[in-house]
Motif scaffolding. Structure first.
Motif, PDB file in Angstrom:
ATOM      1  N   ARG A  43       0.721  -0.994  -0.180  1.00 11.29           N
ATOM      2  CA  ARG A  43      -0.119  -0.193   0.121  1.00 11.29           C
ATOM      3  C   ARG A  43       0.591   0.765   0.314  1.00 11.29           C
ATOM      4  O   ARG A  43       1.716   0.991   1.025  1.00 11.29           O
ATOM      5  N   TYR A  44       0.658   1.743  -0.602  1.00  8.41           N
ATOM      6  CA  TYR A  44       1.700   3.379  -1.379  1.00  8.41           C
ATOM      7  C   TYR A  44       1.169   4.291  -0.301  1.00  8.41           C
ATOM      8  O   TYR A  44      -0.186   4.478  -0.435  1.00  8.41           O
ATOM      9  N   ASP A  45       2.241   5.445   0.576  1.00  2.00           N
ATOM     10  CA  ASP A  45       1.333   6.279   2.020  1.00  2.00           C
ATOM     11  C   ASP A  45       1.893   7.354   0.548  1.00  2.00           C
ATOM     12  O   ASP A  45       2.943   7.787   0.288  1.00  2.00           O
TER      13      ASP A  45
END
Length: 68
Positions: A43-45
Motif C-alpha cells: 500500500r502506497y503512502d
C-alpha cells in the motif's frame, strides 16, 4: 496482467543519492524507505511519495510506473 512498479531506486540513483541520504533528507524511516527502494510495498503512502518527490525534485510519474 498489469501491475504497478516503483522506480524509486532509479530516481535516487539518477540523483546520486542513497537510502541513508534520502532518509536524512526526508525523515522517512529507513525500513520504510528500504521497502520503497526494493519495490516491496503493498500500500502506497501519499506522504512518503510526496516526501520522495520533494527530496528527489521529481514528479510522481518518476517514482511509479504501470507495467503492462
Amino acid at each position: 496482467m498489469n501491475s504497478i512498479r516503483l522506480t524509486v531506486r532509479e530516481a535516487m540513483e539518477s540523483n546520486g543519492l542513497n537510502r541513508y541520504k534520502v532518509n536524512k533528507l526526508t525523515g522517512i524511516p529507513y525500513q520504510t524507505l528500504d521497502r520503497y527502494f526494493k519495490n516491496e510495498v503493498a500500500r502506497y503512502d501519499s506522504d512518503v511519495l510526496l516526501k520522495l518527490c520533494v527530496a528527489l525534485d521529481c514528479g510522481i510519474e518518476d517514482l511509479i510506473e504501470v507495467v503492462r
